[in-house]
Design a protein around this motif. Structure first.
Motif, PDB file in Angstrom:
ATOM      1  N   PHE A 287      -0.781 -15.773  -0.123  1.00 53.44           N
ATOM      2  CA  PHE A 287      -0.227 -14.687   0.538  1.00 53.44           C
ATOM      3  C   PHE A 287      -0.459 -14.427   1.893  1.00 53.44           C
ATOM      4  N   SER A 288       0.534 -13.902   2.734  1.00 56.15           N
ATOM      5  CA  SER A 288       0.365 -13.609   4.144  1.00 56.15           C
ATOM      6  C   SER A 288       0.790 -12.272   4.483  1.00 56.15           C
ATOM      7  N   ILE A 289       0.108 -11.659   5.417  1.00 56.87           N
ATOM      8  CA  ILE A 289       0.665 -10.447   6.105  1.00 56.87           C
ATOM      9  C   ILE A 289       0.828 -10.825   7.685  1.00 56.87           C
TER      10      ILE A 289
ATOM     11  N   GLU B 140      -4.684  -0.978  13.127  1.00 63.03           N
ATOM     12  CA  GLU B 140      -3.865  -1.586  12.292  1.00 63.03           C
ATOM     13  C   GLU B 140      -4.284  -2.498  11.064  1.00 63.03           C
ATOM     14  N   LEU B 141      -5.455  -3.327  11.772  1.00 64.34           N
ATOM     15  CA  LEU B 141      -5.981  -4.031  10.692  1.00 64.34           C
ATOM     16  C   LEU B 141      -6.697  -3.056   9.636  1.00 64.34           C
ATOM     17  N   GLU B 142      -7.255  -2.173   9.989  1.00 61.24           N
ATOM     18  CA  GLU B 142      -8.113  -1.303   8.887  1.00 61.24           C
ATOM     19  C   GLU B 142      -6.777  -0.736   7.792  1.00 61.24           C
ATOM     20  N   GLU B 143      -5.740  -0.236   8.458  1.00 60.81           N
ATOM     21  CA  GLU B 143      -4.686   0.027   7.643  1.00 60.81           C
ATOM     22  C   GLU B 143      -4.425  -0.919   6.556  1.00 60.81           C
TER      23      GLU B 143
ATOM     24  N   LYS C 153      -6.971  -1.239   3.561  1.00 63.26           N
ATOM     25  CA  LYS C 153      -6.860  -0.224   2.920  1.00 63.26           C
ATOM     26  C   LYS C 153      -5.668  -0.522   1.906  1.00 63.26           C
ATOM     27  N   ASN C 154      -4.331  -0.489   2.523  1.00 62.60           N
ATOM     28  CA  ASN C 154      -3.214  -0.603   1.860  1.00 62.60           C
ATOM     29  C   ASN C 154      -2.947  -1.742   1.089  1.00 62.60           C
TER      30      ASN C 154
END
Length: 107
Positions: free
Chosen positions: A21-23, A95-98, A101-102
């Motif tokens: 998986f990648s984001i 942005e990385l923390e979001e 979390k999500n």
């Protein structure tokens, strides 16, 4: 600081692997590999194109590792490699923390 057991070893980068998986975001991309590890492992990659000096690259890595450390107990067992694309640390960490979390945490 993130414990040594939660860091990806160098041998992981020598083998060619495809992420499960990648984001991809403007500031960074996170690639998630194999779920066969005993505990979550994290690596942060900062190119010389992003920051020229090793001191600044290590600073970005430390900040990113510290962010992951807050959530390490709730992350699924996998290998997470974070590729930083920008050196604006405040926006990057928000942005990385979001994303953590999500998208990454076990619900």
């Amino acid at each position: 600081m993130l414990p040594w057991g939660n860091r990806v070893r160098s041998w992981f980068f020598t083998a060619s692997r495809k992420p499960v998986f990648s984001i991809n975001k403007k500031q960074f991309s996170v690639k998630i590999f194999e779920k066969k590890v005993e505990k979550p492992q994290i690596a942060v990659v900062v190119s010389k194109k992003i920051e020229k000096t090793a001191v600044k690259r290590n600073f970005l890595k430390r900040k990113t590792f510290n962010l992951f450390e807050k959530y390490i107990k709730n992350l699924p067992n996998a290998v997470y490699i974070v590729y930083l694309k920008n050196n604006n640390i405040d926006d990057l960490l928000k942005e990385l923390e979001e994303v953590i979390k999500n998208n990454l945490l076990d619900k």
